[in-house]
Write a protein that holds these residues in place. Structure first.
Motif, PDB file in Angstrom:
ATOM      1  N   GLU A 170     -15.782  19.122 -18.588  1.00  0.00           N
ATOM      2  CA  GLU A 170     -15.904  18.183 -17.452  1.00  0.00           C
ATOM      3  C   GLU A 170     -15.571  18.876 -16.140  1.00  0.00           C
ATOM      4  N   SER A 171     -16.228  18.472 -15.080  1.00  0.00           N
ATOM      5  CA  SER A 171     -15.985  19.073 -13.769  1.00  0.00           C
ATOM      6  C   SER A 171     -14.557  18.777 -13.313  1.00  0.00           C
ATOM      7  N   THR A 172     -14.017  19.667 -12.496  1.00  0.00           N
ATOM      8  CA  THR A 172     -12.662  19.473 -11.962  1.00  0.00           C
ATOM      9  C   THR A 172     -12.707  19.623 -10.435  1.00  0.00           C
ATOM     10  N   SER A 173     -11.598  19.243  -9.804  1.00  0.00           N
ATOM     11  CA  SER A 173     -11.555  19.404  -8.345  1.00  0.00           C
ATOM     12  C   SER A 173     -11.172  20.836  -7.981  1.00  0.00           C
ATOM     13  N   GLY A 174     -10.482  21.548  -8.882  1.00  0.00           N
ATOM     14  CA  GLY A 174     -10.040  22.917  -8.596  1.00  0.00           C
ATOM     15  C   GLY A 174     -11.016  23.962  -9.116  1.00  0.00           C
ATOM     16  N   HIS A 175     -10.493  25.181  -9.332  1.00  0.00           N
ATOM     17  CA  HIS A 175     -11.388  26.276  -9.738  1.00  0.00           C
ATOM     18  C   HIS A 175     -11.807  26.182 -11.200  1.00  0.00           C
ATOM     19  N   GLY A 176     -11.084  25.373 -11.987  1.00  0.00           N
ATOM     20  CA  GLY A 176     -11.467  25.198 -13.388  1.00  0.00           C
ATOM     21  C   GLY A 176     -10.962  26.313 -14.282  1.00  0.00           C
ATOM     22  N   GLN A 177     -11.377  26.255 -15.565  1.00  0.00           N
ATOM     23  CA  GLN A 177     -10.790  27.145 -16.573  1.00  0.00           C
ATOM     24  C   GLN A 177     -11.409  28.545 -16.621  1.00  0.00           C
ATOM     25  N   LEU A 178     -12.655  28.689 -16.135  1.00  0.00           N
ATOM     26  CA  LEU A 178     -13.356  29.962 -16.334  1.00  0.00           C
ATOM     27  C   LEU A 178     -13.012  30.959 -15.219  1.00  0.00           C
ATOM     28  N   LEU A 179     -12.368  32.072 -15.602  1.00  0.00           N
ATOM     29  CA  LEU A 179     -11.954  33.072 -14.608  1.00  0.00           C
ATOM     30  C   LEU A 179     -12.873  34.294 -14.594  1.00  0.00           C
ATOM     31  N   GLY A 180     -13.498  34.591 -15.748  1.00  0.00           N
ATOM     32  CA  GLY A 180     -14.388  35.755 -15.812  1.00  0.00           C
ATOM     33  C   GLY A 180     -15.244  35.662 -17.056  1.00  0.00           C
ATOM     34  N   TRP A 181     -16.422  36.266 -17.029  1.00  0.00           N
ATOM     35  CA  TRP A 181     -17.312  36.197 -18.184  1.00  0.00           C
ATOM     36  C   TRP A 181     -18.221  37.408 -18.251  1.00  0.00           C
ATOM     37  N   ASP A 182     -18.766  37.621 -19.460  1.00  0.00           N
ATOM     38  CA  ASP A 182     -19.737  38.697 -19.661  1.00  0.00           C
ATOM     39  C   ASP A 182     -20.691  38.294 -20.777  1.00  0.00           C
ATOM     40  N   LEU A 183     -21.982  38.478 -20.555  1.00  0.00           N
ATOM     41  CA  LEU A 183     -22.995  38.281 -21.605  1.00  0.00           C
ATOM     42  C   LEU A 183     -23.783  39.576 -21.734  1.00  0.00           C
ATOM     43  N   ASP A 184     -24.018  40.004 -22.983  1.00  0.00           N
ATOM     44  CA  ASP A 184     -24.708  41.274 -23.174  1.00  0.00           C
ATOM     45  C   ASP A 184     -25.638  41.180 -24.389  1.00  0.00           C
ATOM     46  N   ALA A 185     -26.589  42.101 -24.477  1.00  0.00           N
ATOM     47  CA  ALA A 185     -27.478  42.182 -25.649  1.00  0.00           C
ATOM     48  C   ALA A 185     -28.074  43.583 -25.696  1.00  0.00           C
ATOM     49  N   ASP A 186     -28.413  44.019 -26.913  1.00  0.00           N
ATOM     50  CA  ASP A 186     -29.084  45.303 -27.101  1.00  0.00           C
ATOM     51  C   ASP A 186     -30.117  45.142 -28.214  1.00  0.00           C
TER      52      ASP A 186
END
Ligand code: UT7
Length: 316
Positions: A170-186
């Protein structure tokens, strides 16, 4: 390596649920029909038992309705359903359509196939939808690998199983839970782990193992860098549950002690897209995050995909 803009609209988990295959199959059960043993499977994989049976839609409906109930929200208020699966029930339509209808959702629904990295791929997509204005997204990771497992092949049959995990974001008023991410494939490594349409999973286990450790560590380091944190700041690591030796080797290279690592592979086997949510939300006596904890999710899978995310648990 993308970083999250500082003014992005954030989100956090408000409800979750899990489901497992209907039938428990022990290592001793498998040893009745193939040349293997409980001792070999425990030692080489960490798996004691697995749960099999149940369609991808049925398990998704079970975990998804538990997540909606915990969040305490009207299903009609969900703005999108993202279902990560590599074992859809039909070629067409996407299994998310079946689940959308059964749960009483009135929103767009789509499947994501990124094999065992699928839940994290789905989660990053869900955060993206909330950044674009969605209020609530249901993310589910489900696989019924027993349907694509050759039960005469001891190389794969000892590993794979069925399960599901779901979360309401659910959306929040602050920055929320996600601080960094990476998606990769080969995709050049496609031949080491694949199933033809209508066929069984074929795998070069040793090569998958070798690459898995490397790509999990690489993806985790990219996410931590994007989040501006170091491994010693993590309270909980939730890795893809494929093999305890892959988990310990990757966490050792990351410098994370095993007391911080959520492990459920002994109970669940490898459930692909369901593996990370089962290890995060299940109730198998594993490590669970507390309010404010920094949590790393990290997976790898066929394709060879890798995906990771650094979350701050409970963040507004
Ligand atoms: O989500 C991603 C999916 N896949 C993975 O994560 C798989 C990654 N790979 C693995 O987990 C491991 O490579 C396996 C568990 C598949 C295999 O373990 P291993 O330590 O790499 O075993 P191995 O293939 O090197 O085999 C060692 C021995 C061989 O016998 P010899 O040649 O030493 O006499 C195999 O024939 O163990 C034998 N073996 C078995 N014995 C009893 C292989 N599978 C079995 C078995 N039971 N199920």
């Amino acid at each position: 390596m993308p970083t999250i803009p500082s003014n992005v609209r954030g989100a956090r988990f408000t409800g979750w649920g899990v489901a497992l295959g209907e039938k428990i199959v022990t290592n001793d059960d498998l040893a009745l029909t193939m040349e293997t043993s409980d001792e070999w499977i425990r030692e080489r994989t960490g798996i004691h038992r697995r749960h099999i049976g149940g369609s991808t839609a049925a398990m998704s409906i079970e975990s998804g309705s538990a997540a909606l109930a915990m969040a305490g929200i009207d299903p009609a208020s969900i703005d999108a359903l993202v279902l990560a699966t590599t074992t859809p029930d039909r070629a067409v339509p996407a299994t998310s359509a079946t689940v959308q209808n059964a749960l009483g959702l009135r929103c767009g629904a789509f499947d994501v196939n990124a094999a065992c990295s699928g839940f994290v791929y789905g989660l990053i997509n869900a955060h993206g939808l909330i950044a674009l204005g969605a209020e609530r997204v249901l993310v589910i990771g489900t696989d019924s690998l027993s349907r694509v497992t050759d039960w005469t092949d001891r190389n794969t049959a000892i590993l794979f199983a069925d399960g599901s995990g779901a979360a309401v974001l659910e959306s929040t008023s602050g920055h929320g839970q996600l601080l960094g991410w990476d998606l990769d494939a080969d995709g050049s490594a496609e031949e080491i782990l694949f199933a033809e349409i209508g066929g069984f999973i074929r795998m070069d286990g040793k090569e998958v193992f070798r690459r898995a450790v490397r790509i999990m560590v690489d993806s985790a380091q990219k996410s931590m860098k994007a989040a501006g944190i170091t491994a010693d700041q993590l309270s909980v690591v939730v890795p893809h549950q494929a093999n305890i030796r892959i988990i310990t080797s990757a966490c050792d290279k990351l410098g994370v002690p095993m007391e911080k690592v959520s492990v459920v592979v002994h109970e669940t086997g490898n459930t692909s897209s369901a593996s990370i949510p089962l290890a995060l939300f299940g109730d198998f006596g594993q490590v669970r995050p507390k309010e404010g904890d920094l949590v790393l999710l990290v997976g790898f899978g066929a394709g060879m995909t890798a995906a990771s995310a650094v979350l701050q648990w409970g963040a507004q």
